[in-house]
Design a protein around this motif. Structure first.
Motif, mmCIF file in Angstrom:
data_model
loop_
_atom_site.group_PDB
_atom_site.id
_atom_site.type_symbol
_atom_site.label_atom_id
_atom_site.label_comp_id
_atom_site.label_asym_id
_atom_site.label_seq_id
_atom_site.Cartn_x
_atom_site.Cartn_y
_atom_site.Cartn_z
ATOM 1 N N ALA A 268 -7.579 -10.829 26.373
ATOM 2 C CA ALA A 268 -7.169 -9.967 25.254
ATOM 3 C C ALA A 268 -8.243 -8.917 24.976
ATOM 4 C CB ALA A 268 -6.923 -10.815 24.010
ATOM 5 N N HIS A 269 -9.497 -9.326 24.999
ATOM 6 C CA HIS A 269 -10.597 -8.375 24.780
ATOM 7 C C HIS A 269 -10.711 -7.386 25.938
ATOM 8 C CE1 HIS A 269 -12.003 -10.474 21.232
ATOM 9 N NE2 HIS A 269 -11.977 -11.618 21.908
ATOM 10 N N GLU B 259 -7.992 -4.809 25.557
ATOM 11 C CA GLU B 259 -8.342 -3.839 24.507
ATOM 12 C C GLU B 259 -9.366 -2.842 25.019
ATOM 13 O OE1 GLU B 259 -8.116 -1.862 21.020
ATOM 14 O OE2 GLU B 259 -6.827 -3.504 21.670
ATOM 15 N N GLU C 111 -9.673 -1.843 28.107
ATOM 16 C CA GLU C 111 -8.960 -0.918 28.993
ATOM 17 C C GLU C 111 -8.203 0.131 28.196
ATOM 18 O OE1 GLU C 111 -6.608 -3.539 31.364
ATOM 19 O OE2 GLU C 111 -8.219 -3.874 32.809
ATOM 20 N N ALA C 112 -7.582 -0.259 27.093
ATOM 21 C CA ALA C 112 -6.852 0.690 26.247
ATOM 22 C C ALA C 112 -7.816 1.709 25.628
ATOM 23 C CB ALA C 112 -6.083 -0.054 25.161
ATOM 24 N N ILE C 113 -8.973 1.234 25.196
ATOM 25 C CA ILE C 113 -9.979 2.130 24.612
ATOM 26 C C ILE C 113 -10.459 3.127 25.658
ATOM 27 C CG2 ILE C 113 -12.348 2.210 23.716
ATOM 28 C CD1 ILE C 113 -11.714 -0.462 22.288
#
Length: 162
Positions: free
Chosen positions: A67-68, A71, A73-75
């Protein structure tokens, strides 16, 4: 005399108390500084360890860490998009300034066969004429200007502040 000794002891006791308090405060501040520096060093090490894990030991089956990582990768995707927009903005600004620049060409410039001649200066100057005594006085006398009264203005009747 006994009174002055008591006052002296009280003052020296107060000075000793203030000195001890300053030493304790300085020691506590040094300890707090060491703690803050060590916390920052630990934070840097955690960041380095996290980067190493993310880049080398990432386990896609681990639901806690994935999950981290997702996140992150999205950032990074949002950051890359923002950098591209910034790049496009600056490239547009450069093209706008390039289009506003005037190009200079030499098509309408005429070439002269001979450069223009400078006016010739005569080699011999005319001899100085002797001045008459009246002319000498006029030349040597300082110029005196006549006092011309200034036209009255609307501010003449205002009081002077000085």
């Amino acid at each position: 005399m006994d009174f002055f000794k008591k006052i002296g002891k009280a003052l020296s006791g107060a000075a000793g108390y203030v000195g001890e308090k300053n030493r304790k405060t300085a020691a506590l501040n040094r300890i707090r500084t060491v703690i803050r520096c060590e916390e920052q060093a630990a934070e840097k090490q955690y960041l380095a360890l996290g980067r190493y894990y993310y880049n080398n030991l990432r386990d896609k089956n681990n639901s806690v860490t994935e999950a981290h990582c997702g996140e992150l990768e999205a950032i990074e995707a949002r950051l890359d998009a923002a950098l591209l927009q910034l790049e496009k903005f600056y490239s547009l600004e450069e093209t706008k300034t390039d289009s506003l620049r005037e190009e200079i060409d030499l098509e309408d410039v005429q070439c002269l066969e001979e450069p223009p001649k400078a006016q010739e200066i005569p080699s011999s100057l005319p001899e100085e004429e002797e001045l008459l005594p009246a002319q000498e006085e006029a030349v040597s006398a300082p110029l005196q200007e006549e006092a011309v009264p200034a036209a009255p203005s609307e501010n003449d009747d205002l009081p002077f502040e000085g």
